[in-house]
Design a protein around this motif. Structure first.
Motif, PDB file in Angstrom:
ATOM      1  N   ASN A 140       0.820  -1.491  -0.166  1.00 55.22           N
ATOM      2  CA  ASN A 140      -0.077  -0.119  -0.185  1.00 55.22           C
ATOM      3  C   ASN A 140       0.744   0.784  -0.283  1.00 55.22           C
ATOM      4  O   ASN A 140       1.079   1.624   1.144  1.00 55.22           O
ATOM      5  CB  ASN A 140      -1.414   0.042   1.400  1.00 55.22           C
ATOM      6  N   ILE A 141       0.779   2.854  -0.722  1.00 54.65           N
ATOM      7  CA  ILE A 141       1.654   3.691  -1.186  1.00 54.65           C
ATOM      8  C   ILE A 141       0.210   5.102  -1.343  1.00 54.65           C
ATOM      9  O   ILE A 141      -1.292   4.421  -1.070  1.00 54.65           O
ATOM     10  CB  ILE A 141       2.680   3.369  -2.334  1.00 54.65           C
ATOM     11  N   SER A 142       0.933   5.558  -1.085  1.00 53.12           N
ATOM     12  CA  SER A 142      -0.159   6.960  -0.511  1.00 53.12           C
ATOM     13  C   SER A 142       1.038   8.096  -0.892  1.00 53.12           C
ATOM     14  O   SER A 142       2.157   8.323  -1.425  1.00 53.12           O
ATOM     15  CB  SER A 142      -0.783   7.313   0.777  1.00 53.12           C
ATOM     16  N   LYS A 143       0.519   9.774  -1.040  1.00 57.93           N
ATOM     17  CA  LYS A 143       1.065  10.746  -0.957  1.00 57.93           C
ATOM     18  C   LYS A 143       1.914  10.908   0.249  1.00 57.93           C
ATOM     19  O   LYS A 143       3.195  12.157  -0.303  1.00 57.93           O
ATOM     20  CB  LYS A 143      -0.225  11.528  -1.070  1.00 57.93           C
ATOM     21  N   ASN A 144       1.403  10.156   1.216  1.00 52.79           N
ATOM     22  CA  ASN A 144       2.324  10.810   2.607  1.00 52.79           C
ATOM     23  C   ASN A 144       3.592   9.829   2.503  1.00 52.79           C
ATOM     24  O   ASN A 144       4.934  10.008   3.068  1.00 52.79           O
ATOM     25  CB  ASN A 144       1.771  10.742   3.316  1.00 52.79           C
ATOM     26  N   ILE A 145       3.758   8.485   1.607  1.00 56.01           N
ATOM     27  CA  ILE A 145       5.131   7.367   1.382  1.00 56.01           C
ATOM     28  C   ILE A 145       5.718   7.822   0.450  1.00 56.01           C
ATOM     29  O   ILE A 145       5.882   7.873  -0.660  1.00 56.01           O
ATOM     30  CB  ILE A 145       4.663   6.193   1.545  1.00 56.01           C
ATOM     31  N   SER A 146       7.637   8.082   1.382  1.00 55.59           N
ATOM     32  CA  SER A 146       8.440   8.352   0.406  1.00 55.59           C
ATOM     33  C   SER A 146       8.595   7.372  -0.432  1.00 55.59           C
ATOM     34  O   SER A 146       8.718   6.565  -0.102  1.00 55.59           O
ATOM     35  CB  SER A 146       9.629   8.467   1.610  1.00 55.59           C
ATOM     36  N   LYS A 190      -1.283   0.865  -5.132  1.00 58.40           N
ATOM     37  CA  LYS A 190      -0.732   0.040  -4.578  1.00 58.40           C
ATOM     38  C   LYS A 190       0.561  -0.190  -5.505  1.00 58.40           C
ATOM     39  O   LYS A 190      -0.408   0.540  -6.478  1.00 58.40           O
ATOM     40  CB  LYS A 190      -1.893  -0.799  -3.966  1.00 58.40           C
ATOM     41  N   LEU A 191       1.158  -0.318  -5.323  1.00 61.79           N
ATOM     42  CA  LEU A 191       2.339  -0.981  -6.490  1.00 61.79           C
ATOM     43  C   LEU A 191       2.445  -2.662  -5.866  1.00 61.79           C
ATOM     44  O   LEU A 191       2.248  -3.084  -5.059  1.00 61.79           O
ATOM     45  CB  LEU A 191       3.127  -0.860  -5.638  1.00 61.79           C
TER      46      LEU A 191
END
Length: 273
Positions: A140-146, A190-191
């Motif tokens: 899971n990814i989001s704009k807040n994850i580097s 998601k990736l």
């Protein structure tokens, strides 16, 4: 076979087993497999037919990459139980190697298919394709994850599923269709990593089988929303409903250096209204 008790020269015995006689000489020198007799006058080695099963066992173990020291230990305590345990261990190793080679072959086929697509495709064309169900490992990814955190998460999944090398799998990103329909074209959630021959399904994302809209975007990433709009228009005209996620995957990143030449394959599951 007649004459099972007759002695064979080292050359005859080696030829019968498809090996070089120097191998038999070496096995004798290290004490792994000795001849039945040695001529005291000329030092010639002789073997008998009854030694064949033992040599074949040694050759089988060598073919399974069992080390000489392991075989020597086995030969000192040779039994059905010890051979059973040793073979079970090597069969498991072989199964892992086969699975890895199958994965590599599948990935090579995918690359080959991508190269054919690159050489023959019409980038302006939107098409409908049929796909089989796939199990995807996702993070899971989001704009807040580097970006660094994303790399760490992917690396953890690679280790978790014993992938070994990233080139053993296909990978890309996912964005919900609802986000696209709401104009949130950078709302990637998601990736994904598609690992060939992954046996388990629990805890994985299931990419559904069925019909998909497929399109290709080349170049400037900022223009990808325009492509999605064309996809929506195409689906509307064809009476198709988009659902789930859009699956984006680069298909030529191993043959281009410039971002403007980069091509993204877009696939979105559809159903008739």
């Amino acid at each position: 076979m007649n004459g099972k008790n007759k002695l064979l020269t080292i050359g005859q015995f080696a030829a019968m087993h498809g090996i070089n006689k120097k191998t038999l000489m070496w096995y004798d020198e290290i004490g792994l497999f000795k001849p039945a007799e040695i001529n005291s006058e000329n030092g010639y080695r002789y073997y008998n037919y009854h030694q064949s099963p033992v040599l074949e066992t040694i050759l089988l173990l060598r073919e399974l990459d069992v080390s000489i020291s392991e075989i020597q230990d086995f030969m000192k305590n040779r039994s059905a139980a010890s051979l059973k345990c040793l073979l079970e261990e090597k069969i498991a190793d072989l199964d892992r190697s086969i699975t890895h080679l199958q994965a590599v072959r599948t990935n090579l086929q995918n690359h080959h298919k991508n190269m054919i697509t690159l050489l023959t495709m019409d980038l302006s064309k939107i098409s409908i394709v049929e796909k089989e169900e796939h199990c995807l490992v996702t993070v899971n990814i989001s704009k807040n994850i580097s970006f660094e955190e994303e790399v760490e998460m992917i690396t953890a999944e690679i280790e978790k599923y014993h992938l070994g090398r990233l080139h053993d799998a296909s990978y890309g990103s996912m964005i919900p269709v609802t986000s696209l329909q709401n104009g949130n074209f950078d709302d990637y959630s998601k990736l994904f990593i598609e690992i060939p021959f992954l046996k388990q399904k629990k805890g994985l994302h299931i990419q559904p089988g069925g019909k998909y809209i497929r399109a290709f975007h080349k170049g400037d990433w900022n223009k990808i929303p325009l492509w999605y709009q064309e996809i929506f228009d195409y689906a509307e005209k064809q009476g198709l409903t988009l659902f789930g996620f859009s699956y984006e995957m680069g298909i030529n990143e191993n043959v281009v250096d410039r971002m403007e030449d980069y091509i993204v394959q877009i696939e979105i599951p559809i159903c008739d209204r």
